[in-house]
Design a protein around this motif. Structure first.
Motif, PDB file in Angstrom:
ATOM      1  N   ALA A 303       3.390  -1.901   4.239  1.00  0.00           N
ATOM      2  CA  ALA A 303       4.579  -1.041   4.650  1.00  0.00           C
ATOM      3  C   ALA A 303       5.856  -1.759   4.455  1.00  0.00           C
ATOM      4  O   ALA A 303       7.019  -1.251   4.348  1.00  0.00           O
ATOM      5  N   ALA A 304       5.778  -3.035   4.274  1.00  0.00           N
ATOM      6  CA  ALA A 304       6.970  -4.034   4.021  1.00  0.00           C
ATOM      7  C   ALA A 304       7.208  -4.328   2.590  1.00  0.00           C
ATOM      8  O   ALA A 304       8.391  -4.739   2.365  1.00  0.00           O
ATOM      9  N   LEU A 305       6.620  -3.533   1.718  1.00  0.00           N
ATOM     10  CA  LEU A 305       6.906  -3.695   0.438  1.00  0.00           C
ATOM     11  C   LEU A 305       8.125  -3.028  -0.149  1.00  0.00           C
ATOM     12  O   LEU A 305       8.152  -1.668   0.565  1.00  0.00           O
ATOM     13  N   LYS A 306       8.837  -3.339  -0.874  1.00  0.00           N
ATOM     14  CA  LYS A 306       9.973  -2.313  -1.441  1.00  0.00           C
ATOM     15  C   LYS A 306       9.387  -1.783  -2.847  1.00  0.00           C
ATOM     16  O   LYS A 306       8.353  -2.158  -3.082  1.00  0.00           O
ATOM     17  N   PRO A 307       9.995  -0.706  -3.147  1.00  0.00           N
ATOM     18  CA  PRO A 307       9.694   0.072  -4.422  1.00  0.00           C
ATOM     19  C   PRO A 307       9.362  -0.758  -5.682  1.00  0.00           C
ATOM     20  O   PRO A 307       8.081  -0.516  -6.204  1.00  0.00           O
ATOM     21  N   GLU A 308       9.958  -1.772  -5.947  1.00  0.00           N
ATOM     22  CA  GLU A 308       9.941  -2.632  -6.866  1.00  0.00           C
ATOM     23  C   GLU A 308       8.877  -3.615  -6.706  1.00  0.00           C
ATOM     24  O   GLU A 308       8.359  -4.021  -7.524  1.00  0.00           O
ATOM     25  N   ASP A 309       8.473  -3.836  -5.578  1.00  0.00           N
ATOM     26  CA  ASP A 309       7.229  -4.941  -5.111  1.00  0.00           C
ATOM     27  C   ASP A 309       6.076  -4.100  -5.571  1.00  0.00           C
ATOM     28  O   ASP A 309       4.992  -4.990  -6.028  1.00  0.00           O
ATOM     29  N   TRP A 310       5.930  -3.069  -5.553  1.00  0.00           N
ATOM     30  CA  TRP A 310       4.538  -2.276  -5.786  1.00  0.00           C
ATOM     31  C   TRP A 310       4.235  -2.394  -7.355  1.00  0.00           C
ATOM     32  O   TRP A 310       3.112  -2.353  -7.556  1.00  0.00           O
ATOM     33  N   ASP A 311       5.279  -2.586  -8.263  1.00  0.00           N
ATOM     34  CA  ASP A 311       5.137  -2.974  -9.440  1.00  0.00           C
ATOM     35  C   ASP A 311       4.101  -4.180  -9.805  1.00  0.00           C
ATOM     36  O   ASP A 311       3.538  -4.474 -10.808  1.00  0.00           O
ATOM     37  N   ARG A 312       4.527  -5.222  -8.702  1.00  0.00           N
ATOM     38  CA  ARG A 312       3.649  -6.515  -8.937  1.00  0.00           C
ATOM     39  C   ARG A 312       2.453  -6.617  -8.390  1.00  0.00           C
ATOM     40  O   ARG A 312       1.642  -7.784  -8.402  1.00  0.00           O
ATOM     41  N   VAL A 313       1.870  -5.652  -7.526  1.00  0.00           N
ATOM     42  CA  VAL A 313       0.661  -5.614  -6.783  1.00  0.00           C
ATOM     43  C   VAL A 313      -0.418  -5.376  -7.836  1.00  0.00           C
ATOM     44  O   VAL A 313      -0.472  -4.218  -8.480  1.00  0.00           O
ATOM     45  N   VAL A 314      -1.346  -6.149  -8.175  1.00  0.00           N
ATOM     46  CA  VAL A 314      -2.322  -6.278  -8.955  1.00  0.00           C
ATOM     47  C   VAL A 314      -3.851  -6.505  -8.501  1.00  0.00           C
ATOM     48  O   VAL A 314      -4.661  -5.848  -9.201  1.00  0.00           O
ATOM     49  N   ALA A 315      -4.098  -6.297  -7.128  1.00  0.00           N
ATOM     50  CA  ALA A 315      -5.422  -6.617  -6.668  1.00  0.00           C
ATOM     51  C   ALA A 315      -5.021  -6.368  -4.977  1.00  0.00           C
ATOM     52  O   ALA A 315      -4.255  -6.488  -4.408  1.00  0.00           O
ATOM     53  N   VAL A 316      -6.213  -5.598  -4.629  1.00  0.00           N
ATOM     54  CA  VAL A 316      -6.346  -5.387  -3.124  1.00  0.00           C
ATOM     55  C   VAL A 316      -7.828  -5.634  -2.700  1.00  0.00           C
ATOM     56  O   VAL A 316      -8.699  -5.109  -3.285  1.00  0.00           O
ATOM     57  N   PHE A 317      -8.022  -6.015  -1.520  1.00  0.00           N
ATOM     58  CA  PHE A 317      -9.338  -6.069  -0.997  1.00  0.00           C
ATOM     59  C   PHE A 317      -9.407  -4.951   0.252  1.00  0.00           C
ATOM     60  O   PHE A 317      -8.621  -5.040   1.012  1.00  0.00           O
ATOM     61  N   VAL A 318     -10.480  -4.178  -0.052  1.00  0.00           N
ATOM     62  CA  VAL A 318     -10.460  -3.021   0.604  1.00  0.00           C
ATOM     63  C   VAL A 318     -11.261  -2.968   2.007  1.00  0.00           C
ATOM     64  O   VAL A 318     -12.386  -3.883   1.913  1.00  0.00           O
ATOM     65  N   LYS A 326      -3.001   4.725   3.657  1.00  0.00           N
ATOM     66  CA  LYS A 326      -1.924   5.751   4.039  1.00  0.00           C
ATOM     67  C   LYS A 326      -0.538   5.141   3.748  1.00  0.00           C
ATOM     68  O   LYS A 326      -0.225   4.233   3.846  1.00  0.00           O
ATOM     69  N   ASP A 327       0.395   6.251   3.147  1.00  0.00           N
ATOM     70  CA  ASP A 327       1.684   5.996   2.844  1.00  0.00           C
ATOM     71  C   ASP A 327       1.926   4.847   1.605  1.00  0.00           C
ATOM     72  O   ASP A 327       2.822   4.420   1.393  1.00  0.00           O
ATOM     73  N   TRP A 328       0.657   4.945   0.751  1.00  0.00           N
ATOM     74  CA  TRP A 328       0.775   4.022  -0.371  1.00  0.00           C
ATOM     75  C   TRP A 328       1.182   5.168  -1.437  1.00  0.00           C
ATOM     76  O   TRP A 328       1.189   6.282  -1.401  1.00  0.00           O
ATOM     77  N   PRO A 329       2.336   4.555  -2.502  1.00  0.00           N
ATOM     78  CA  PRO A 329       2.949   5.351  -3.546  1.00  0.00           C
ATOM     79  C   PRO A 329       1.953   6.017  -4.521  1.00  0.00           C
ATOM     80  O   PRO A 329       2.353   5.601  -5.680  1.00  0.00           O
ATOM     81  N   PHE A 330       0.817   6.189  -4.123  1.00  0.00           N
ATOM     82  CA  PHE A 330      -0.085   6.953  -5.348  1.00  0.00           C
ATOM     83  C   PHE A 330      -0.737   7.894  -4.663  1.00  0.00           C
ATOM     84  O   PHE A 330      -0.966   8.297  -3.567  1.00  0.00           O
ATOM     85  N   LYS A 331      -1.271   8.996  -5.613  1.00  0.00           N
ATOM     86  CA  LYS A 331      -1.669  10.394  -5.078  1.00  0.00           C
ATOM     87  C   LYS A 331      -3.124  10.319  -4.678  1.00  0.00           C
ATOM     88  O   LYS A 331      -3.526  11.012  -3.850  1.00  0.00           O
TER      89      LYS A 331
END
Length: 397
Positions: A303-318, A326-331
């Motif tokens: 939630a603290a990421l800015k819109p431009e920060d999401w372009d730098r996200v390359v991985a996630v531990f689920v 929830k509230d991630w910028p993806f459909k």
């Protein structure tokens, strides 16, 4: 009481030396204590001071205590334990200190044994008086008396406490434990220094196309290489981890796992932490001999990421829970795991149900053992291989 006995009593002498501030003149020579240039007493000699437990304190115990009374009782007790010296009990500390420093003139704990001249210590300045020879009128018959063997008499009265073999055995002393503790402290110091150096170089990660000056600083190959025009945004790539404690990888233990190939449970890391909870952790691949240094930021607050920060996200531990996104910028999940590579950490003996939902997603399942820590390195390398392959494919897409 014989005044000479009082004058030569080791407890009284120790009190006199303490009150005069001359404790430095009490010197240990092998198994004896020398008080200035006047008297010598055995270290193991029992004094007249009886402890609350009923035993008499030895001279060695009282001399060591009065010279170290400033230590806290736990530190003092550990010190005596390491030296193999009986310690003064906690209830006796203050009364003994007050007596030796002259605050108390006497105490009920002092009980002198019945006087035995044969036990009096030998004064260094005492001169032996020549025996009185009988007059010739008194000589009735000359008797041949064999010379006394004083050395044999002394050895016969000796009570050896330790020999060479018992000293070498070092009972109750774990030198291996000392070595392990010292090694861990040195490794931790080196790790902290390494982290401090790397944190200053995060922004110049070679993955992001660092400058020639940076390569010269780090000693890398200066052969010109084409810079990647990454489509992962400008800056250091980001790895997201859950903020919930029920997942195996969190912002507390991700650095040890990815950099050192060691899994440490989150609750253990939280207890070891000093200072505030980190908002961001920098990790780099150290598990291979690759000359390129790749830096990543690990965060746990999407939630603290800015819109431009999401372009730098390359991985996630689920977590394996839908609410994590929830509230991630993806459909949907398909779009998420097309743009971001996913990992799910689990113990190898966990039930299949724990990964049932995750198996429907395009994520890499990484299994580790609950007890076999030497296998953690292989699991960490699995993460790095998948991550680097994803970054390369995304960079050239």
């Amino acid at each position: 009481m014989n005044p000479m006995r009082m004058r030569m009593d080791p407890l009284t002498l120790l009190r006199d030396f303490t009150m005069r501030g001359e404790l430095d003149k009490i010197v240990r020579l092998n198994t004896d204590f020398r008080f200035g240039d006047e008297y010598t007493f055995p270290c193991s000699l029992e004094t007249a001071y009886r402890s609350t437990k009923g035993n008499r304190y030895t001279l060695e115990t009282l001399v060591h205590y009065i010279k170290n009374h400033h230590l806290k009782h736990t530190e003092y007790f550990q010190n005596t334990l390491a030296l193999g010296i009986p310690s003064v009990t906690l209830p006796d500390r203050k009364p003994i200190l007050n007596y030796l420093q002259g605050i108390l003139s006497t105490t009920d704990s002092i009980e002198y044994l019945p006087e035995d001249p044969s036990e009096d210590p030998t004064s260094l300045n005492q001169q032996q008086q020549p025996s009185q020879l009988p007059n010739s009128d008194q000589i009735v018959e000359e008797v041949q008396v064999p010379p006394l063997d004083f050395i044999s008499m002394i050895r016969a009265a000796e009570k050896p406490l330790k020999d060479r073999e018992s000293l070498l055995e070092c009972k109750n002393r774990d030198f291996y434990g000392v070595l392990v503790a010292a090694t861990k402290r040195e490794e931790e110091r080196q790790r902290m220094e390494s982290h401090q150096r790397k944190d200053g170089l995060v922004a110049k990660s070679r993955l992001m196309g660092s400058s020639d000056d940076f390569g010269d600083e780090m000693g890398y190959d200066q052969t010109p290489k084409p810079k990647m025009h990454l489509k992962i945004g400008e800056g250091v790539p980001i790895i997201l981890v859950p903020s919930a404690f029920q997942t195996l990888i969190t912002i507390y233990n991700v650095k040890e796992f990815l950099e050192d190939g060691i899994y440490i449970p989150t609750d253990v890391k939280v207890k070891q932490m000093k200072g505030a909870r980190p908002d961001c952790v920098t990790v780099q691949k150290k598990l291979s001999r690759d000359r390129a240094v790749t830096a990543y930021e690990v965060r746990d607050k999407p939630a603290a990421l800015k819109p431009e920060d999401w372009d730098r996200v390359v991985a996630v531990f689920v977590l394996g829970k839908d609410w994590q996104f929830k509230d991630w910028p993806f459909k949907d999940h398909v779009e998420i795991f097309n743009k971001i590579t996913g990992f799910f950490m689990r113990f190898e003996d966990d039930s299949i149900e724990s990964a049932k939902t995750v198996k429907q997603w395009n994520v890499k399942i990484i299994s580790i053992s609950k007890n076999k820590r030497h296998q953690d390195r292989a699991a960490a390398l699995e993460v790095w291989d998948r991550l680097e392959e994803f970054v390369r494919s995304r960079s050239h897409s």
